[in-house]
Design a protein around this motif. Structure first.
Motif, PDB file in Angstrom:
ATOM      1  N   UNK A   1      17.417  -7.069   3.374  1.00  0.00           N
ATOM      2  CA  UNK A   1      16.846  -6.217   3.396  1.00  0.00           C
ATOM      3  C   UNK A   1      16.595  -4.848   2.320  1.00  0.00           C
ATOM      4  N   UNK A   2      16.135  -4.260   1.608  1.00  0.00           N
ATOM      5  CA  UNK A   2      15.394  -2.974   0.502  1.00  0.00           C
ATOM      6  C   UNK A   2      14.333  -2.236   1.858  1.00  0.00           C
ATOM      7  N   UNK A   3      14.875  -1.021   2.129  1.00  0.00           N
ATOM      8  CA  UNK A   3      14.091   0.573   2.065  1.00  0.00           C
ATOM      9  C   UNK A   3      12.795   0.483   0.880  1.00  0.00           C
ATOM     10  N   UNK A   4      11.410   0.812   1.102  1.00  0.00           N
ATOM     11  CA  UNK A   4      10.160   0.834   0.639  1.00  0.00           C
ATOM     12  C   UNK A   4       8.944   1.607   1.488  1.00  0.00           C
TER      13      UNK A   4
ATOM     14  N   UNK B   1       0.424   6.230   2.588  1.00  0.00           N
ATOM     15  CA  UNK B   1       0.852   6.855   1.309  1.00  0.00           C
ATOM     16  C   UNK B   1       2.412   5.326   2.070  1.00  0.00           C
ATOM     17  N   UNK B   2       2.728   5.191   2.812  1.00  0.00           N
ATOM     18  CA  UNK B   2       3.827   4.333   2.711  1.00  0.00           C
ATOM     19  C   UNK B   2       2.547   2.541   3.197  1.00  0.00           C
ATOM     20  N   UNK B   3       1.645   2.622   3.250  1.00  0.00           N
ATOM     21  CA  UNK B   3       1.099   0.737   3.182  1.00  0.00           C
ATOM     22  C   UNK B   3       1.034   0.989   2.083  1.00  0.00           C
ATOM     23  N   UNK B   4       0.719   2.122   0.875  1.00  0.00           N
ATOM     24  CA  UNK B   4       0.095   1.923  -0.392  1.00  0.00           C
ATOM     25  C   UNK B   4       1.298   1.530  -1.664  1.00  0.00           C
ATOM     26  N   UNK B   5       2.041   0.973  -0.923  1.00  0.00           N
ATOM     27  CA  UNK B   5       3.486   0.564  -1.879  1.00  0.00           C
ATOM     28  C   UNK B   5       4.467  -0.198  -0.957  1.00  0.00           C
ATOM     29  N   UNK B   6       3.592  -1.698  -0.225  1.00  0.00           N
ATOM     30  CA  UNK B   6       3.213  -2.902  -0.015  1.00  0.00           C
ATOM     31  C   UNK B   6       2.953  -3.397  -0.585  1.00  0.00           C
ATOM     32  N   UNK B   7       3.460  -4.058  -2.138  1.00  0.00           N
ATOM     33  CA  UNK B   7       2.805  -4.211  -2.764  1.00  0.00           C
ATOM     34  C   UNK B   7       2.105  -5.765  -2.462  1.00  0.00           C
TER      35      UNK B   7
ATOM     36  N   UNK C   1       9.586   4.890  -6.355  1.00  0.00           N
ATOM     37  CA  UNK C   1       9.076   3.913  -7.714  1.00  0.00           C
ATOM     38  C   UNK C   1       9.806   3.423  -9.176  1.00  0.00           C
ATOM     39  N   UNK C   2       9.543   2.194  -8.585  1.00  0.00           N
ATOM     40  CA  UNK C   2      10.303   0.811  -8.709  1.00  0.00           C
ATOM     41  C   UNK C   2      11.001   0.519 -10.122  1.00  0.00           C
ATOM     42  N   UNK C   3      10.024   1.656 -11.395  1.00  0.00           N
ATOM     43  CA  UNK C   3      10.384   1.727 -12.342  1.00  0.00           C
ATOM     44  C   UNK C   3      11.426   2.196 -12.848  1.00  0.00           C
TER      45      UNK C   3
ATOM     46  N   UNK D   1      -4.077  -5.432 -14.902  1.00  0.00           N
ATOM     47  CA  UNK D   1      -3.893  -4.574 -14.435  1.00  0.00           C
ATOM     48  C   UNK D   1      -2.576  -4.547 -13.314  1.00  0.00           C
ATOM     49  N   UNK D   2      -3.120  -4.538 -12.514  1.00  0.00           N
ATOM     50  CA  UNK D   2      -2.741  -5.227 -11.022  1.00  0.00           C
ATOM     51  C   UNK D   2      -0.621  -5.127 -11.165  1.00  0.00           C
ATOM     52  N   UNK D   3      -1.327  -6.350 -12.011  1.00  0.00           N
ATOM     53  CA  UNK D   3       0.819  -7.285 -11.906  1.00  0.00           C
ATOM     54  C   UNK D   3       1.717  -6.314 -13.036  1.00  0.00           C
ATOM     55  N   UNK D   4       0.762  -4.837 -13.630  1.00  0.00           N
ATOM     56  CA  UNK D   4       1.749  -4.152 -14.734  1.00  0.00           C
ATOM     57  C   UNK D   4       1.866  -2.986 -14.236  1.00  0.00           C
ATOM     58  N   UNK D   5       1.646  -2.505 -12.792  1.00  0.00           N
ATOM     59  CA  UNK D   5       1.492  -1.508 -12.358  1.00  0.00           C
ATOM     60  C   UNK D   5       3.319  -1.032 -11.343  1.00  0.00           C
ATOM     61  N   UNK D   6       3.529  -2.197 -11.235  1.00  0.00           N
ATOM     62  CA  UNK D   6       5.429  -1.972 -10.822  1.00  0.00           C
ATOM     63  C   UNK D   6       5.808  -1.497 -11.648  1.00  0.00           C
ATOM     64  N   UNK D   7       5.458  -1.335 -13.692  1.00  0.00           N
ATOM     65  CA  UNK D   7       6.653  -1.429 -14.532  1.00  0.00           C
ATOM     66  C   UNK D   7       6.468  -0.406 -14.950  1.00  0.00           C
ATOM     67  N   UNK D   8       4.670   0.295 -14.635  1.00  0.00           N
ATOM     68  CA  UNK D   8       4.342   1.193 -15.497  1.00  0.00           C
ATOM     69  C   UNK D   8       4.918   3.044 -15.386  1.00  0.00           C
ATOM     70  N   UNK D   9       5.346   3.974 -16.011  1.00  0.00           N
ATOM     71  CA  UNK D   9       5.478   4.584 -15.052  1.00  0.00           C
ATOM     72  C   UNK D   9       5.211   6.336 -16.382  1.00  0.00           C
TER      73      UNK D   9
END
Length: 573
Positions: A503-506, A144-150, A537-539, A104-112
Motif C-alpha cells: 500500500x501507498x499513502x493517500x 479533504x482526505x476523501x476527496x483524494x480517494x480516486x 499531487x499525483x502528477x 475531464x474526470x479521467x485526466x484529473x490525476x495528470x493535470x498540473x
C-alpha cells in the motif's frame, strides 16, 4: 417567455457572487427549492412572482438579473422572462454547479495546471482551502482526505443533482458530491470553498451530533459519514432482510473501504465448578515427583475453563492501540514523547496475539470476554487506519496520547497480516502449475521470437488457445502475437500478486494540540487542538499540507513522523 439577450446583463457584479452559502431566503429565512440569487448584490431571495421577496427586491433596488439556485436558469425581474442560450452567463452556471464529463474526470490525476479566480489568486484544483466555520476543522480534514480517494471522487464527480438523482440519493450524498465538485472545479470565482450546505446536511442527518461550533473526533465522523454515504447512494443496511440474501458489496463505499476480519474470543464458561489446587511444599526441590506439576495443573485447569468462539466481521477502518506514554520525565524535566514503528502497532492483527478486551467486560460476569485475537482475511483497495489517541481516564477526563507512530509513505507491506485460506489455496495451486510448466513458459519477448512454429503452437495449446493454434488461418504473425499477449498477461498477473498486499499513502490526518494543553487537566486536548491533512499531487509527486484555508507544500519525510490520527492507504496491485 424567453429571450437570448437582456439589457441588464452588464449590471452583473461577479465579485459579489458566492454560491457556497446556504440556499435560504435572506428575508424569510426559508430554505425551499425555489430560491433565487441576485447577480448584482449576491443576496438570496424566495420566489419570482409578484409580491415575493425577489420581485420586491428587483423593484426597490433595480436589480434585474436573477439565477435559480437549484436549476441554474436565469431570469430577468420584474419583467419575468428567462434568459436562455447566452454564452456570457456560462461561467456563472459553472461556478454555481460545476459539471464534469468522463474525459475531464479521467485526466484529473495528470493535470498540473493552475487556475485563477476573479481576484487574481492562483490555485490548484483539488488542493484548495476550506473555511473553518467554528470548530469544523476535523470535518474539513476528513472531506479533504476523501476527496483524494480516486474511485470515490470519480463517482461523486459524475453524480449530478438532477431530478432523478434527487430521489435516488440522499440529501447528504448530494451535498457531499457538490462539495467535491467545488473542490476540484477549475472555474471557481474564489480560490476557497465554504462547506455551508454540506455542514447543514451533516447536522440534520446526525441530529446535531456533528454540528458547527462543536469540535468532533475525526474518526467518529469518518465512520458515521461512510456509513450514511453507503446508505445514501443505495446501500443496504446490515440488519435488513434483503441484504442477508444478497452477498457481496452493495455500494461504492463498501467496494472501496470494506474488508473482513476474523475475531476469536476467549470466554469463561458459564458454569464451572471451582477446583482448589493445594500448594506443594516440594515444588522446585529434589523430592518433587515428575508427574505432580502444580503450575502445569493450574494452566490446564484455566484452559479447560475457557471457550473460544470465532466470528467473521466486516470493517471500514481498523483501530490501532498506541502504547502508553511514559510516566516519568527526562533529565531536563520535560516529558518524553516516544516513537513506535507502525509494524509494532499492527501486532494486534498478526493473527497470533491475544489482546485484553477489558472494555467489553464492564458489565460481564462469568461470561465476559477475556482475550481477543484478530486475523485479517481480506484487505480492501483503500485501507483506513485509525490510531486511537484519545481516551478517558478514571476521572472521566479526556486524555491524548502524543506517541509518534512512524510509518512508510510508500510500499507498506501487509502480506504477513492477511490470512485468507482461499487465496493460499489458489497460490499453492498456481505454484504447482508453475513448477510443472516452468520450463515451457518463455520469460521474455526474445524467448518467444526464438521459438519455432511447433513450439508456439504447443505453447498456445497449453494455455487454452487451441483454436488459434489449429485454426483455419495459419498466419505466423497471428500465432506470434497471441504468444506475446499470453506472456505479457502472465507477467502482469505475477506483478499483481506481488503488489496485492502493498500500500501507498493517500492521505494523512493529524491532530495537533498546543503546548499548554493537558497540564493538570486545565484544558480538553480535543477541544483546544486542531486538525490538518496531508495529500499528494499525483502528477508532480508533491505533498501538500492543508489546514482550513492554508495550503502549503511539505516534505514526505515530515509526514511519517507527525502525530497522525487517520491514515488512508491505497493498494498498489
Amino acid at each position: 417567455m424567453s429571450r437570448e439577450t437582456c439589457p441588464y446583463l452588464d449590471t452583473i457584479h461577479r465579485k459579489q457572487l458566492d454560491f457556497d452559502f446556504e440556499h435560504c431566503c435572506s428575508i424569510t429565512l426559508q430554505s425551499t427549492p425555489h430560491i433565487y440569487g441576485c447577480l448584482v448584490c449576491g443576496k438570496f431571495f424566495l420566489g419570482r412572482g409578484s409580491k415575493t421577496p425577489a420581485f420586491v427586491h428587483s423593484v426597490e433596488e433595480s436589480h434585474c438579473v436573477f439565477v435559480h439556485l437549484s436549476t441554474g436558469r436565469f431570469y430577468c425581474l420584474p419583467d419575468n422572462y428567462e434568459v436562455v442560450n447566452n454564452p456570457s452567463l456560462r461561467d456563472i452556471r459553472n461556478a454555481l454547479n460545476p459539471r464534469f464529463t468522463v474525459e475531464q474526470v479521467n485526466v484529473l490525476e495528470e493535470s498540473s495546471s493552475l487556475s485563477r479566480d476573479l481576484f487574481g489568486r492562483r490555485y490548484l484544483p483539488g488542493f484548495v482551502g476550506m473555511n473553518n466555520l467554528k470548530k469544523t476543522d476535523g470535518i474539513n480534514a476528513v472531506v479533504q482526505a476523501l476527496a483524494h480517494v480516486r474511485p470515490l471522487r470519480d463517482f461523486f464527480l459524475r453524480l449530478s443533482t438532477e431530478t432523478n438523482n434527487s430521489t435516488q440519493y440522499s440529501h447528504l450524498a448530494l451535498s457531499f458530491g457538490e462539495v467535491l465538485r467545488k473542490v476540484w472545479s477549475h472555474e471557481r470565482f474564489k480560490s476557497t470553498v465554504d462547506p455551508h450546505e454540506f455542514l447543514q446536511a451533516v447536522s440534520v442527518a446526525s441530529q446535531k451530533r456533528f454540528r458547527i461550533g462543536r469540535q468532533t473526533e475525526a474518526s467518529e465522523f469518518l465512520a458515521w459519514l461512510l456509513h450514511n454515504l453507503h446508505l445514501g447512494v443505495g446501500g443496504k443496511n446490515k440488519n435488513s432482510n434483503t441484504n442477508r440474501r444478497k452477498r457481496g458489496k452493495s455500494s461504492v463505499i463498501h467496494e472501496i473501504f470494506q474488508g473482513r476480519v476474523e475475531i476469536t474470543n476467549r470466554q469463561r464458561r458459564s458454569h464451572v465448578e471451582s477446583v482448589e489446587v493445594e500448594e506443594d511444599d516440594r515444588e522446585g526441590s529434589d523430592h518433587e515427583e515428575a508427574g505432580d506439576d502444580p503450575k502445569r495443573t493450574r494452566e490446564e485447569l484455566d484452559s479447560d475453563m475457557l471457550d473460544e468462539t470465532t466470528i467473521s466481521s466486516q470493517f471500514l477502518q481498523l483501530t490501532l492501540d498506541i502504547p502508553e506514554k511514559p510516566l516519568f520525565k527526562d533529565d531536563d524535566g520535560g516529558l518524553v514523547i516516544p516513537q513506535e514503528p507502525l509494524v509494532s502497532v499492527l501486532r494486534k492483527f498478526d493473527g497470533l496475539t491475544f489482546s485484553d478486551a477489558l472494555h467489553l467486560q464492564k458489565n460481564a460476569t462469568n461470561n465476559g470476554v477475556l482475550k481477543r485475537r484478530y486475523r485479517l482475511t481480506h484487505l480492501p483497495p483503500y485501507l483506513i487506519l485509525h490510531l486511537a489517541r484519545f481516551k478517558r481516564n478514571v476521572f472521566d477526563a479526556l486524555e491524548k496520547n502524543p506517541t509518534i507512530v512512524a510509518f512508510p509513505v510508500k510500499n507498506l507491506d501487509l502480506s504477513s497480516y492477511v490470512f485468507d485460506e482461499s487465496v493460499e489455496l489458489k497460490q499453492s495451486s498456481k505454484q504447482k502449475k508453475k513448477r510443472r510448466t516452468n520450463s515451457k513458459i518463455p520469460k521474455s519477448t526474445e524467448d518467444v521470437m526464438s521459438m519455432s512454429m511447433k513450439e508456439m503452437k504447443e505453447f498456445l495449446i497449453s494455455h487454452n488457445r487451441k483454436n488459434v493454434a489449429n485454426g483455419t488461418e495459419k498466419d505466423p504473425s497471428t500465432i506470434l502475437q497471441s504468444c506475446l499477449d499470453i506472456v505479457q498477461s502472465l507477467h502482469q498477473s505475477n506483478l499483481t500478486d506481488v503488489l496485492s498486499h502493498k500500500y501507498d499513502l493517500v492521505a494523512n490526518i493529524c491532530h495537533d494540540s498546543p503546548a499548554e494543553v493537558g497540564r493538570e487537566g486545565k484544558r480538553n486536548p480535543l477541544e483546544e487542538g486542531s486538525y490538518r491533512c496531508h495529500v499528494q499531487h499525483t502528477a508532480s509527486r508533491q505533498w501538500y499540507e492543508m489546514q482550513d484555508l492554508h495550503v502549503r507544500e511539505t516534505m514526505p519525510q515530515l509526514i511519517g513522523i507527525s502525530e497522525s490520527y487517520l491514515l488512508i492507504f491505497e493498494r498498489k496491485g
